[in-house]
Design a protein around this motif. Structure first.
Motif, mmCIF file in Angstrom:
data_model
loop_
_atom_site.group_PDB
_atom_site.id
_atom_site.type_symbol
_atom_site.label_atom_id
_atom_site.label_comp_id
_atom_site.label_asym_id
_atom_site.label_seq_id
_atom_site.Cartn_x
_atom_site.Cartn_y
_atom_site.Cartn_z
ATOM 1 N N ALA A 74 -11.228 -8.477 12.037
ATOM 2 C CA ALA A 74 -12.732 -8.660 11.539
ATOM 3 C C ALA A 74 -12.788 -8.983 10.084
ATOM 4 O O ALA A 74 -13.539 -9.365 9.535
ATOM 5 C CB ALA A 74 -13.728 -7.763 12.158
ATOM 6 N N GLU A 75 -11.509 -8.255 9.612
ATOM 7 C CA GLU A 75 -11.543 -8.150 8.128
ATOM 8 C C GLU A 75 -10.563 -8.816 7.391
ATOM 9 O O GLU A 75 -10.182 -8.723 6.308
ATOM 10 C CB GLU A 75 -11.433 -6.447 7.764
ATOM 11 N N ASN A 76 -9.822 -9.696 8.286
ATOM 12 C CA ASN A 76 -8.807 -10.546 7.926
ATOM 13 C C ASN A 76 -7.598 -9.508 7.141
ATOM 14 O O ASN A 76 -7.360 -10.267 6.010
ATOM 15 C CB ASN A 76 -9.229 -11.452 7.094
ATOM 16 N N THR A 77 -7.486 -8.513 7.558
ATOM 17 C CA THR A 77 -6.490 -7.600 6.922
ATOM 18 C C THR A 77 -5.507 -7.094 7.873
ATOM 19 O O THR A 77 -5.671 -6.640 9.064
ATOM 20 C CB THR A 77 -7.277 -6.573 6.248
ATOM 21 N N VAL A 78 -4.317 -6.976 7.380
ATOM 22 C CA VAL A 78 -3.030 -6.430 7.970
ATOM 23 C C VAL A 78 -2.809 -5.258 7.194
ATOM 24 O O VAL A 78 -2.978 -5.256 5.809
ATOM 25 C CB VAL A 78 -1.867 -7.381 8.097
ATOM 26 N N TYR A 79 -2.263 -4.173 7.666
ATOM 27 C CA TYR A 79 -1.835 -2.869 7.095
ATOM 28 C C TYR A 79 -0.475 -2.601 7.585
ATOM 29 O O TYR A 79 0.117 -2.915 8.703
ATOM 30 C CB TYR A 79 -2.938 -1.768 7.731
ATOM 31 N N LEU A 80 -0.181 -1.607 6.802
ATOM 32 C CA LEU A 80 1.477 -1.295 6.773
ATOM 33 C C LEU A 80 1.326 0.201 6.423
ATOM 34 O O LEU A 80 1.298 0.461 5.141
ATOM 35 C CB LEU A 80 2.407 -1.758 6.238
ATOM 36 N N GLN A 81 1.247 1.207 7.361
ATOM 37 C CA GLN A 81 1.320 2.711 7.145
ATOM 38 C C GLN A 81 2.626 3.136 7.108
ATOM 39 O O GLN A 81 3.474 2.990 8.092
ATOM 40 C CB GLN A 81 0.545 3.407 8.105
ATOM 41 N N MET A 82 3.229 3.564 5.992
ATOM 42 C CA MET A 82 4.305 4.082 5.780
ATOM 43 C C MET A 82 4.371 5.514 5.630
ATOM 44 O O MET A 82 3.895 6.011 4.608
ATOM 45 C CB MET A 82 5.112 3.366 4.404
ATOM 46 N N ASN A 83 4.983 6.248 6.513
ATOM 47 C CA ASN A 83 5.321 7.661 6.374
ATOM 48 C C ASN A 83 6.752 7.965 6.400
ATOM 49 O O ASN A 83 7.671 7.198 6.471
ATOM 50 C CB ASN A 83 4.728 8.251 7.649
ATOM 51 N N ASN A 84 6.886 9.372 5.891
ATOM 52 C CA ASN A 84 8.365 9.888 5.766
ATOM 53 C C ASN A 84 8.974 8.988 4.783
ATOM 54 O O ASN A 84 10.281 8.497 5.246
ATOM 55 C CB ASN A 84 9.047 10.182 7.099
ATOM 56 N N LEU A 85 8.407 8.442 3.712
ATOM 57 C CA LEU A 85 9.230 7.580 2.874
ATOM 58 C C LEU A 85 10.594 8.238 2.396
ATOM 59 O O LEU A 85 10.776 9.306 2.168
ATOM 60 C CB LEU A 85 8.312 6.937 1.592
ATOM 61 N N LYS A 86 11.456 6.823 2.150
ATOM 62 C CA LYS A 86 12.727 7.506 1.779
ATOM 63 C C LYS A 86 13.056 6.592 0.644
ATOM 64 O O LYS A 86 12.600 5.495 0.307
ATOM 65 C CB LYS A 86 13.848 7.180 2.849
ATOM 66 N N PRO A 87 13.868 6.930 -0.209
ATOM 67 C CA PRO A 87 14.530 6.287 -1.566
ATOM 68 C C PRO A 87 14.957 4.907 -1.223
ATOM 69 O O PRO A 87 14.529 3.855 -2.084
ATOM 70 C CB PRO A 87 15.405 7.141 -2.329
ATOM 71 N N GLU A 88 15.381 4.602 -0.177
ATOM 72 C CA GLU A 88 15.763 3.338 0.335
ATOM 73 C C GLU A 88 14.860 2.550 0.664
ATOM 74 O O GLU A 88 14.977 1.136 0.810
ATOM 75 C CB GLU A 88 17.100 3.359 1.297
#
Length: 124
Positions: A74-88
């Protein structure tokens, strides 16, 4: 067609970010959507993809269990939730749209449109 990504930034290791990509100029629900990333000096790599309407997802092994892709047709949007991020995870993240499946997108094929990238920097 325009894919506008946002949400990148600087975060400490272990932190979280949510990327967004809003599409215009196309019928969003007819496209599988995905995220790719390119680290300095490296090739662009697949991160995650989601199918057009049935919610099937596909993830690179390196992000499984930490990243979640979702979409709001409905919002023409895709999301990417990124948790526990690492330097790599540090890279420029790009969203992509394709008329094939999330699985095909995971192989790097079937990309019809690319968005401009958003930089994610994870400090140790």
């Amino acid at each position: 067609v325009q894919l506008q990504a946002s949400g990148g930034g600087l975060v400490q290791a272990g932190g979280s970010l949510r990327l967004s990509c809003t599409a215009s100029g196309l019928t969003f629900s007819r496209y599988a959507m995905g995220w790719f990333r390119q680290a300095p000096g490296k090739e662009r790599m697949f991160v995650a993809a989601i199918s057009r309407s049935d919610g099937i997802t596909n993830y690179a092994d390196s992000v499984k269990g930490r990243f979640t892709i979702s979409r709001d047709n409905a919002e023409n949007t895709v999301y990417l939730q990124m948790n526990n991020l690492k330097p790599e995870d540090t890279a420029v993240y790009y969203c992509a749209a394709g008329t094939r499946t999330a699985q095909v997108m995971g192989q790097g094929y079937g990309i019809d449109y690319w968005g401009e990238g958003t930089l994610v920097t994870v400090s140790s």
